[in-house]
Enzyme design. Structure first.
Site, PDB file in Angstrom:
ATOM      1  N   HIS A 198       0.829  -1.207   0.000  1.00 31.26           N
ATOM      2  CA  HIS A 198       0.000   0.000   0.000  1.00 31.26           C
ATOM      3  C   HIS A 198       0.862   1.255   0.000  1.00 31.26           C
ATOM      4  O   HIS A 198       0.576   2.224  -0.687  1.00 31.26           O
ATOM      5  CB  HIS A 198      -0.890   0.025   1.243  1.00 31.26           C
ATOM      6  N   GLU A 443      -1.638 -12.851 -21.416  1.00 32.90           N
ATOM      7  CA  GLU A 443      -0.579 -12.849 -20.404  1.00 32.90           C
ATOM      8  C   GLU A 443      -0.016 -14.235 -20.134  1.00 32.90           C
ATOM      9  O   GLU A 443       0.799 -14.418 -19.247  1.00 32.90           O
ATOM     10  CB  GLU A 443      -1.056 -12.164 -19.111  1.00 32.90           C
ATOM     11  N   ASP A 467       2.649 -10.393 -16.352  1.00 32.66           N
ATOM     12  CA  ASP A 467       2.519 -11.842 -16.260  1.00 32.66           C
ATOM     13  C   ASP A 467       3.110 -12.542 -17.479  1.00 32.66           C
ATOM     14  O   ASP A 467       3.696 -13.616 -17.347  1.00 32.66           O
ATOM     15  CB  ASP A 467       1.047 -12.235 -16.091  1.00 32.66           C
ATOM     16  N   CYS A 514      -1.091  -3.273 -21.258  1.00 28.73           N
ATOM     17  CA  CYS A 514      -1.449  -2.647 -19.985  1.00 28.73           C
ATOM     18  C   CYS A 514      -0.489  -3.050 -18.863  1.00 28.73           C
ATOM     19  O   CYS A 514      -0.693  -2.715 -17.712  1.00 28.73           O
ATOM     20  CB  CYS A 514      -2.888  -2.952 -19.601  1.00 28.73           C
TER      21      CYS A 514
END
Ligand code: PEP
Ligand code: MG
Length: 583
Positions: A198, A443, A467, A514
């Site tokens: 985070h 991916e 990935d 992306c």
């Protein structure tokens, strides 16, 4: 002291130069003692009071969030408040005080250590890092108990002559980061944390240079040491030689000048020198990110990682977000984008069944029941999400993006479930976009090698290079031991990328990238030369990538990139990519 450098994980770009300020972890200073029987209840009260004080503090921080605070902060503070409401955190330590007569700090730490050990067993990196949220909450309570709260220096120099401050900490909570904003604080370095923590996410959205996962930086760096953070490289230089300091100051000034210049590009259309229009899209985690993305000129959302809505709910009494709750989030995003398309990726969670902690953890989670595999195994949950997304599509253009597809039958099953969700909505007389485009994340190498299966069935493709690289090169993307093998320029990766982009162009279906490489300016020209026309990235990267695009000429890049794609030797590839800059 001699200069030395430390290597960690780059999580937020830019260069910061300043004096170190060490944030001591309260957990390291905790006293351990046994409380006599007659004082046990008082000790229980001491802990309950400290928890209540932290609760009040979190509420106060939450209520006083400045309007320009990054949207994630409120959500993260809520996560901390939720943790603090969990009986595992608030009640079990009280029991430990009563049964074992530990002092409050010790009881709390014992419980946190116990929970941390359980979290270490979790294979999914995102969830494993939530352990840090629990630690951070514990730290806050410990600070109240030990009276060491507010360990930040109180004032910055009024004449602004004091050097700027770099926070060095074992770990920093997102709520603490907010406090730092109001002080002379230019960067941070932490021992813990990874790309998905985070704090790293908040650092990126605050645009503050940061390096995390530095191991024992907080033990090696002393208060007031001069520190340079090279946020792009994840390097921290301590007590640099004057010449190094000077070099970095120059680099920093140059970056600042460039950034200022970039600010002027917000409204400039992303068109190459030879007139090719490029779509620059944003990757977002929460609907609140849309405003920032629009402000930076994104023409849509290329990846809404919907799993963030599902995270932070694990633990006792965990519930999935309801259809209504999800619908509200998706609707909020599409309304905020004011007619620009929002690509919502369906749930992409790991193999450790975070939605049901009781189930067994897979041995190889990256190869396990994650993403679409998980969704197809939980059709009711998947249908709930699909209905929520479909309903939001009545409020603006939405595209559905499915992660981790590899098999034709997975695509077919997914499409059947989308059909079923549509029928359920029709039966319930709810509106939706009947022609919602459905696309696949490419991916898994198997997908990139069997594109006709995807092109025949779907409306668009989006290459998830994070990935795709992991699975092509067989390296765990969250394992820092193999991080050096993670290479987007490996010829195998380049082949798969190029194949996917050109297959999409031939079939006339849109292809985006992306993954992180879409925001890497060193690779913009390479991707343009392969034929990529849609780039989706963290909004902070949008303008730098746009600048590369404005200076590029697709017609000259294409033959040069074709030559790179024929090369196999790493040196030849690196050299070829370097030369693209000159075109
Ligand atoms: C990717 O794999 O490149 C991607 C964009 O998805 P994520 O990083 O969320 O797995
Ligand atoms: Mg992915």
């Amino acid at each position: 002291m001699a200069s030395f450098s430390l290597h960690g994980i780059p999580v937020s770009r830019g260069i910061a130069i300043g004096r170190a300020h060490l944030l001591k972890a309260a957990a390291r200073e905790v006293k351990h003692y046994l409380v006599p029987e007659e004082k046990v209840e008082a000790e229980v009260r001491r802990l309950s009071d400290a928890i209540a004080a932290v609760n009040a503090e979190l509420q106060a921080v939450r209520n006083d969030l400045p309007p320009d605070a990054p949207s994630e902060l409120a959500a993260f503070i809520d996560v901390h408040a939720l943790i603090l409401a969990d009986p595992i955190i608030v009640e079990l330590p009280l029991k430990i005080i009563r049964s074992r007569h530990y002092n409050a700090e010790w009881a709390l730490l014992t419980q946190i250590d116990e929970l941390s050990a359980q979290f270490d067993e979790i294979e999914d990196a995102y969830l494993r890092e939530r352990k840090n949220d629990i630690r951070q909450v514990g730290e806050r309570v410990l600070k109240v108990l030990t009276g060491s709260a507010g360990s930040l220096p109180v004032s910055s120099d009024p004449d602004n002559v004091a050097p700027q401050m770099i926070i060095i900490a074992h770990d920093i909570s997102p709520a603490d980061m907010l406090q730092f904003r109001e002080r002379t604080f230019v960067g941070f370095v932490t021992d813990l944390g990874g790309q998905n923590s985070h704090t790293a996410i908040v650092a990126r959205s605050l645009d503050i240079p940061a390096a995390v996962g530095m191991g024992n930086a907080s033990a090696l760096i002393a208060e007031d040491d001069w520190v340079i953070i090279d946020g792009d490289a994840g390097i921290v230089i301590v007590d640099p030689a004057p010449v190094v300091l000077e070099q970095y100051r120059e680099l920093q000034a140059k970056l600042l000048r460039e950034r200022k210049k970039l600010g002027k590009l917000k409204k400039t259309p992303a068109i190459t020198r030879d007139g090719t229009a490029i779509h620059l899209l944003a990757n977002i985690e929460l609907p609140e990110d849309c405003a920032g993305a629009l402000e930076l000129g994104a023409v849509g959302v290329g990846l809404f990682r919907s799993e963030f809505l599902f995270m932070g709910r694990t633990g006792q009494g965990a519930k999935l977000p309801s259809e209504e709750e999800q619908f509200e989030s998706y609707r909020k995003a599409v309304v905020a984008m004011k007619g620009r398309p929002v690509t919502i990726r369906t749930l992409d969670v790991g193999a450790d069944k975070p939605l049901d902690k009781e189930e067994e953890t897979a041995l190889n989670p990256a190869l396990g029941l994650r993403a679409i595999r998980y969704c197809l195994s939980e059709p009711q949950m998947f249908l709930t999400q699909l209905r929520a997304i479909l309903r939001a599509s009545a409020y603006g253009p939405i595209k559905l993006l499915i992660p981790m597809l590899a098999h034709a039958f997975e695509i077919d099953q997914t499409l059947a479930l989308i059909g079923q969700a549509k029928q359920q909505l029709r039966d319930a007389k709810k509106k939706f976009d009947a022609d919602i485009p459905v696309g696949a994340m490419i991916e898994i190498p198997a997908a990139a090698l069997t594109l006709p299966l995807f092109i025949k069935r779907l409306d668009f493709l989006s290459i998830g290079t994070n990935d795709l690289i992991q699975y092509t090169l067989a390296i765990d993307r969250v394992d820092h031991e193999v991080a050096h093998l993670y290479n987007p320029l490996h010829p195998a990766v380049l082949q798969l990328l190029a194949m996917t982009i050109s297959a999409g162009a031939k079939a006339d279906i849109p292809v985006a990238v992306c993954g992180e490489i879409a925001g890497d300016t060193k690779l913009t020209r390479l991707l343009l030369g392969m034929g990529l026309r849609e780039f989706s990235m963290h909004p902070a990267q949008l303008l730098a990538v746009k600048q590369e695009i404005l200076n590029s000429d697709v017609a000259t890049l294409e033959p040069a990139v074709r030559r790179i794609l024929k090369a196999y030797e790493p040196v030849a590839i690196a050299d070829g990519v370097e030369r693209l800059k000159l075109l």
